[in-house]
Design an enzyme around this catalytic site. Structure first.
Site, PDB file in Angstrom:
ATOM      1  CG  ASP A 212     -15.216  83.893 -51.471  1.00 56.96           C
ATOM      2  OD1 ASP A 212     -16.239  83.197 -51.487  1.00 56.96           O
ATOM      3  OD2 ASP A 212     -14.217  83.662 -52.202  1.00 56.96           O
ATOM      4  CG  ASP A 214     -10.040  82.004 -54.188  1.00 56.87           C
ATOM      5  OD1 ASP A 214     -10.554  81.175 -53.421  1.00 56.87           O
ATOM      6  OD2 ASP A 214      -9.122  81.716 -54.962  1.00 56.87           O
TER       7      ASP A 214
END
Ligand SMILES: CSC[C@H]1O[C@H](OP(=O)(O)O)[C@H](O)[C@@H]1O
Ligand SMILES: Nc1ncnc2[nH]cnc12
Length: 294
Positions: A212, A214
């Site tokens: 991801d 974040d």
């Protein structure tokens, strides 16, 4: 005579990685330690004839969060199980545009912002200070990079892994701060694990698998567990192929580690022999027996 090491490869599986299929002579075994229980039993087996020990970091089914992991027991158990080399396979958030989900980073540095964890095997009764200036074993890093490039995986060699306490993900201000610090990826587990591996004289390296962005990226949703697990399951085949390729590369008998990871305690223990606590020394039998028995 130069020492010959017969490698035993430890694998610490992070979020989403709770088993390694395809091992020969597979057997889950309980390994007791003087530091308490590790996260789970250890899976003993072989890959292409090379002995492998796999520990799911959070336990099978993921019952244990990062702050409650018994990092000392995990590292001690791998050492007791005979490991010479340990590879951490970890889910991380990306702090850089050029490290998208699906990318693997063979990190070479850490910033340890964890604060609620026991960080050393040593203490009152046997004080030691090891160097973690270079916390990752470059020999394992080379092998991981060679294997990843051979498989044409999207990989970057080098980068800094910011270790946060969690369990909540970061605030946007924290995420932006870590980007300004020049960090590449963020996770919650590789410290004190890497420090303890160094104290235990284990060669240690991390494959940080990006799941991801974040929460800093304007064009991407903030990280969620669903997203991490979905990307990680998608990455699992890549991780397994990497393991299958790197284990034989690391498995041949070799000399001592050129970087000295396996001799990290040579100049680290400062407590005078007559001031050492026998009870602590007994607990250090696996971690520091090489020196304390001498
Ligand atoms: C499930 S997302 C957060 C969780 O995933 C990472 O764990 P690991 O390093 O064991 O793969 C991260 O550090 C957090 O613990
Ligand atoms: N964004 C993130 N922050 C902390 N740990 C993570 N593990 C996976 N993604 C993460």
């Amino acid at each position: 005579m130069p020492e010959t090491v017969t490698p035993v490869i430890g694998l610490i599986g992070g979020s989403g990685l709770y088993d390694i299929e395809g091992l020969e002579d597979r057997e889950w075994r309980r390994v007791a330690t003087p530091w308490g229980d590790p996260s789970d039993e250890i899976l003993f087996g072989r890959l292409a004839g090379v002995p492998v020990r796999f520990l799911p970091r959070h336990g099978r089914g993921h019952p244990t969060p990062p702050s409650d992991l018994n990092y000392r027991a995990n590292i001690d158990a791998l050492k007791r199980a005979g490991c010479t080399d340990v590879i951490s396979l970890s889910a991380v958030g990306s702090l850089r545009e050029d490290l998208p989900p699906g990318h693997f980073v063979i990190v070479d540095q850490f910033i340890d912002r964890s604060f609620a964890r026991v960080k050393s095997f040593f203490g009152t009764g046997c004080v030691a200070h090891v160097s973690v200036a270079h916390p990752v074993c470059p020999r394992i890093g080379d092998a991981l990079e060679g294997a990843a490039r051979g498989l044409v995986l999207p990989v970057t060699r080098g980068g800094t892994y910011l270790v946060m306490e969690g369990p909540q993900f970061s605030t946007k201000a924290e995420s932006e701060l870590y980007r300004q610090w020049g960090c590449s990826v963020i996770g919650m587990t590789n410290m004190p694990e890497a420090k303890l591996a160094r104290e235990a004289e284990l060669c240690y390296a991390t494959v940080a698998m990006v799941t991801d962005f974040d929460c800093w990226h304007p064009d991407h949703d903030h990280v969620t567990v669903d997203q991490v697990v979905k990307v990680l399951f998608g990455n699992a085949d890549k991780a397994k192929a990497l393991v299958k390729s790197v284990v034989p590369a690391l498995g041949a008998p070799r000399g001592l580690c050129p970087a000295g990871c396996d001799r990290a305690l040579d100049h680290a223990i400062i407590t005078a022999p007559e001031k050492r606590d026998p009870a602590l020394l007994a607990k250090l039998d696996a971690v520091a027996g090489r020196l304390l028995r001498a």
